[in-house]
Design a protein around this motif. Structure first.
Motif, short mmCIF file in Angstrom:
data_model
loop_
_atom_site.label_atom_id
_atom_site.label_comp_id
_atom_site.label_asym_id
_atom_site.label_seq_id
_atom_site.Cartn_x
_atom_site.Cartn_y
_atom_site.Cartn_z
N GLU B 13 1.03 -1.18 0.09
CA GLU B 13 0.07 -0.17 -0.13
C GLU B 13 1.09 1.23 0.00
O GLU B 13 0.68 2.14 -1.00
N GLU B 14 1.98 1.33 0.78
CA GLU B 14 2.85 2.18 0.77
C GLU B 14 3.54 2.52 -0.34
O GLU B 14 3.53 3.81 -0.64
N LYS B 17 1.16 4.29 -2.61
CA LYS B 17 1.20 5.59 -2.32
C LYS B 17 2.55 6.62 -2.79
O LYS B 17 2.33 7.58 -3.33
N TRP B 18 3.47 5.93 -2.58
CA TRP B 18 4.68 6.64 -2.92
C TRP B 18 4.76 6.85 -4.40
O TRP B 18 5.04 7.91 -4.66
N ASP B 21 2.54 9.46 -5.66
CA ASP B 21 2.90 10.54 -5.21
C ASP B 21 4.06 10.94 -6.14
O ASP B 21 3.95 12.22 -6.89
#
Lengths: 187, 795
Positions: B13-14, B17-18, B21
């Motif tokens: 998930e991280e 997200k990264w 971004d």
């Protein structure tokens, strides 16, 4: 037109490994309506092979057949013909056509299919026709020397039967045919 | 080692997200960059593109995610490249551009921009391609972080690949030669591999598996360089051999990294042409033992051999090259070395290596049986001391090893000349050995291979011994599947037909050899196998008879020797026991002896048949068949003198009369009548024929009476009609003792009985009688004096 295959005295596996390749390629499933065998196949594998060619298989017992349930004689009706099957080792003298004619009278059949001598014969007498399809594999026989592999195909049509005999001679399949007509049954 | 859990899910998930971004930021900077491009503002273009490229400086992303970011940026850089090209037309020299981009603050964006300009620079030909390339590949050393470095160099590779000074390219000449191109690619490759290997050592030990997975995802970036080298037109065999391969292998060996070594060796083999491999076999194989011990060298070697096998198969013209470079000996040495160097290699690995080598040998050196045998021998050596192989996978490989020559040559005789073949087969466990034996027999039957020499037959029997006989390791026969066993033994029976030779002496040797093995088969097998042998021997006897070989050593002729053999063989069936079968075989032998005019031998066979009948055949149905076989055979004998004939005939008629059921007695007795008639063997004793038939008639009568007593009504008349037919037979054939009155008498008897209340109606008998009468009527119509004879019979 009804096709009946008469094939016997194969003596697989002790006298012959298999039917000749040329015969096997001719015997295609679905083309033949009945198979009558005078016996001495001798093992179940061979019976299974015959069943793969045609569902209606009739076998009379030869003296080397593994399956003890085959009958000594068998009678069946195909079209307007009555057929009888008997291996022939029971009829002495072996291969004697007059003695076989007696069996034919006893079974009351138009066509008697018999074997044992490994020699093709088609014999017409006043009582009917005796057919010996010979040995399908050309197996050794104490009675006949230099056996050529052979089998018979009967085409039954009304009161007429055409007997085709296939013989493997010198690597080639030779065909001969004989016509028989049954007398009109007396009303 | 942590398995998937909440932490991993959140890290994915991280990552998402990264990445999201970063992509957003790239988008953002790209927007401004485009604005700058549109307004031909070089300064701003550089500023914003540098900011955009700054996103690639991240350390947070996994290789897969970084790749996505990279691709987005890549697309944007293409636009920038077009802009740079335009700029040079507007007066800004490429050299100046090249210098300008180096002012970017951070090194990574700086280098991406440099490469991009470099592409334009080379294309413009304002500077030699080789110099720009050299500069770029060395500048990239500035990035030592593995992931960032790999992608940067990948970018360099991508944008430069159509601008290399390859042979016959537009950049050749001033721009350099293919050697320069190769040098560039090799350098890039070497640096990329170093970065890639470095990844292995980053991070904690417990994350080793994760790192290896990540490395796997990046491997194609490194491998592409090799692919590129193979695409260069100017890289011919010489350049490959002298420059490319040695340098690549140097890096492969020196990096001492298991993952890289395995992947790159595989790459080399797949990417470069087979023709090159053939010519550089020494170098390539020489690298194998230098690899890390944990590298799966056997797979690499197997792949190589497989490629070469296919090459040989598809291009037969190159077979001469294979011979010239001594490919076989090099490969077989390599196999030996690889196995030596990895003593922990599992058995399946070692055997599969030999399978690959064998496949190669069969394709390339099919007529060199010594090579094939050598490969088998090497495998045997490896299997020494292992005994029966238990591992399934290894067993499968051994079967592959044994099947390959069988299917290639389709001739068991050829395969039998491979001395190591049986030794390999011995390592199969009992069940598998039998399966293989069946495969071998099926191969023989399918190909119609005849085995014509006694020593080859012996070798074959040795090979098949697990199905021909019981051995120490075999399980009890009742544990085996009955049907499988039967099929197997019937297959062996069929095999006997393939063991044959026109030369009679050799044929006899073959028979004796086969029997030696069959006799070890035990009671369960003999009934299946010995009959085949008997008929083979009978065929030999017939040949001898037809060739009239009467001379023999020490008073015993050849046929007599064969009959001795036959007698012993049939006797051996007594352990089964198989009296009915043995009786039939004795009678067959008797007939054969009769045809050879060997009276004592024929008599001996009859004696044995009778002994079996007396002592072993108790079943009444079996007795009926047996006695008919005896009568039928005896009827055909011409070799017997009066005494012997009388003895045997007397025995036959005696046993006929003693059969259990009266109808059987009757039939057997009238069958015996033919023993007094014979014809070509002479006899023709009309009186005894009649006596016999009369005896049959008495039995028929007794049967009739017994049936009426026990069943309350008369039995059937069929026996009478049968005997009537027999009368007619002899009447036809000129037996003077069968007179019209005899016949007439029986006809009247039958008619009377048929009309009697006592008799059961039987339509079969009625029709039988009717057709018999019809036959007589028919005879009455015949010419040639037949009608006269029948005239006196009244119906």
């Amino acid at each position: 037109m009804v096709l009946v295959l008469a094939l016997g005295d194969l003596h697989i596996p002790h006298r012959a490994p298999d039917l000749p390749t040329k015969f096997k390629s001719m015997l295609v499933p679905g083309k033949i309506q009945h198979i009558v065998s005078p016996g001495n196949l001798c093992i179940k594998e061979v019976h299974d092979y015959l069943k793969s060619l045609c569902a209606d298989v009739h076998v009379a017992k030869g003296e080397y057949d593994e399956d003890s349930r085959y009958p000594e004689t068998k009678v069946l009706t195909i079209g307007s013909f009555k057929l009888g099957i008997c291996h022939g080792h029971q009829v002495i003298p072996w291969g004697d056509l007059d003695s076989l004619a007696m069996l034919q009278r006893q079974l009351d059949v138009d066509i008697l299919i018999t074997g044992h001598t490994h020699q093709f014969k088609a014999y017409k007498h006043e009582g009917g026709v005796i057919i010996n399809p010979g040995s399908g594999t050309g197996a050794y026989s104490s009675i006949t020397y230099n056996v050529n592999p052979s089998f018979v195909l009967m085409d039954i049509d009304g009161l007429r039967v055409v007997v085709y005999v296939y013989e493997l001679i010198g690597g080639e399949v030779k065909v001969d045919k004989i016509d028989f007509k049954k007398a009109q049954p007396v009303g | 080692m942590q398995n998937s859990g909440p932490d991993d899910i959140s890290s994915t998930e991280e990552q998402e997200k990264w990445l999201a971004d970063a992509l957003a930021l790239v988008q953002h900077h790209a927007f401004y960059m485009h604005r700058a491009l549109d307004s031909c503002n070089l300064r701003d273009a550089l500023k914003y593109s540098a900011q955009m490229l700054g996103e690639l400086r991240t350390s947070k992303l996994s290789p897969q995610k970084y790749y996505e970011l990279y691709m987005k940026t890549f697309d944007e850089l293409r636009m920038l490249e077009v802009f740079f090209k335009e700029e040079t037309k507007r007066g800004c020299t490429t050299a100046h551009l090249y210098e300008l981009v180096q002012h970017a603050g951070n090194i990574l964006p700086r280098l991406y921009l440099l490469c991009t300009v470099g592409s334009v620079y080379i294309k413009s030909k304002d500077a030699p391609a080789k110099e720009v390339l050299k500069d770029l590949v060395e500048m990239c050393r500035g990035i030592q972080n593995p992931i960032r470095g790999l992608f940067l160099r990948s970018y360099l590779s991508q944008i430069s690949k159509d601008k290399l000074p390859d042979a016959a390219s537009e950049f050749e000449g001033e721009g350099g030669t293919v050697v320069d191109a190769v040098e560039f690619v090799l350098q890039n490759f070497t640096e990329m591999n170093k970065l890639w290997v470095r990844m292995q050592h980053q991070g904690p030990a417990r994350e080793k598996e994760k790192r290896e997975k990540e490395r796997s995802e990046l491997r194609d970036l490194v491998g592409k360089n090799l692919h590129l080298l193979s695409q260069l037109e100017g890289v011919d065999l010489d350049l490959y051999r002298d420059m490319v391969l040695p340098r690549v292998l140097e890096q492969v060996v020196n990096c001492k990294d298991e993952l890289a070594q395995y992947y790159l060796m595989d790459c080399i083999i797949q990417v470069f042409p087979d023709e090159y491999h053939l010519q550089t076999l020494d170098t390539l194989l020489g690298a194998c033992p230098q690899l890390q011990p944990t590298v799966d060298v056997k797979t690499i070697l197997s792949q190589l051999m497989e490629r070469l096998s296919n090459y040989a198969a598809s291009t037969p013209q190159v077979l001469a090259d294979f011979l010239q470079v001594e490919a076989f000996s090099k490969l077989s040495e390599a196999v030996v070395k690889v196995i030596e160097v990895q003593p922990d290699m599992p058995l399946v690995g070692a055997v599969s290596l030999h399978v690959a080598l064998l496949t190669f040998t069969l394709r390339v050196h099919v007529d060199r049986l010594d090579y094939v045998d050598q490969v088998l021998g090497a495998c045997v050596k490896k299997l020494e001391g292992v005994g029966k192989v238990k591992d399934n996978k290894a067993t499968k490989q051994i079967i592959a090893l044994l099947t390959a020559p069988l299917e290639k040559y389709n001739n068991i005789v050829t395969v039998l000349s491979l001395t190591n073949y049986p030794k390999v087969m011995e390592h199969l466990d009992y069940g598998t050995n039998k399966v293989m034996a069946v495969v071998i027999i099926q191969n023989i039957m399918k190909n119609g291979t005849f085995i014509m020499e006694a020593d080859k037959v012996e070798a074959l029997c040795e090979l098949l011994k697990e199905i021909i006989q019981d051995s120490d390791g075999s399980p009890a026969l009742d544990e085996l599947d009955e049907e499988d066993f039967m099929e197997e033994q019937n297959l062996v029976a069929r095999l006997v037909q393939m063991l044959t030779n026109d030369d009679n002496s050799e044929m006899f040797k073959i028979l004796q050899t086969v029997r030696k093995y069959f006799l070890k088969g035990g009671p369960k097998r003999l009934g299946y196998t010995l009959p085949s042998l008997v008929f083979s021997a009978l065929k030999l006897v017939r040949l001898l008879q037809q060739q009239d070989e009467s001379s023999g050593e020490d008073g015993v002729t050849f046929p007599q020797k064969v009959f001795q053999f036959l007698l012993q063989t049939v006797e051996a069936l007594s352990v089964v026991p198989a009296p009915e079968l043995a009786l039939r075989l004795y009678l067959q032998c008797a007939e054969a002896a009769n045809n050879c005019d060997l009276e004592p031998i024929a008599y001996e066979f009859f004696t044995q048949a009778f002994v079996l009948y007396e002592e072993e055949i108790a079943d009444s149905k079996a007795q009926v068949t047996a006695i008919h076989l005896i009568i039928g055979t005896l009827q055909r004998m011409h070799v017997f003198g009066v005494e012997n004939r009388d003895t045997l005939t007397h025995k036959a008629t005696g046993y006929s009369a003693k059969l259990l059921k009266k109808p059987d007695q009757c039939r057997a007795v009238y069958a015996c009548s033919h023993l007094f008639w014979v014809v070509d063997g002479r006899v023709q004793d009309g009186e005894r024929v009649l006596l016999c038939l009369k005896r049959a008639l008495r039995i028929a009568n007794a049967a009739q009476q017994m049936a009426s007593v026990t069943k309350g009504s008369g039995g059937t008349l069929t026996l009478f009609v049968e005997i009537l037919n027999k009368y007619l037979y002899y009447f036809e054939h000129g037996n003077q003792h069968i007179t019209n009155s005899v016949i007439q008498g029986l006809i009247e008897l039958i008619v009377t009985e048929m009309q009697s209340d006592n008799t059961t109606q039987d339509p079969m008998v009625d029709s039988f009688f009717a057709s018999t009468l019809r036959y007589i009527r028919f005879q009455k119509q015949k010419g040639d004096g037949v009608a006269e004879r029948y005239a006196s019979i009244e119906l």
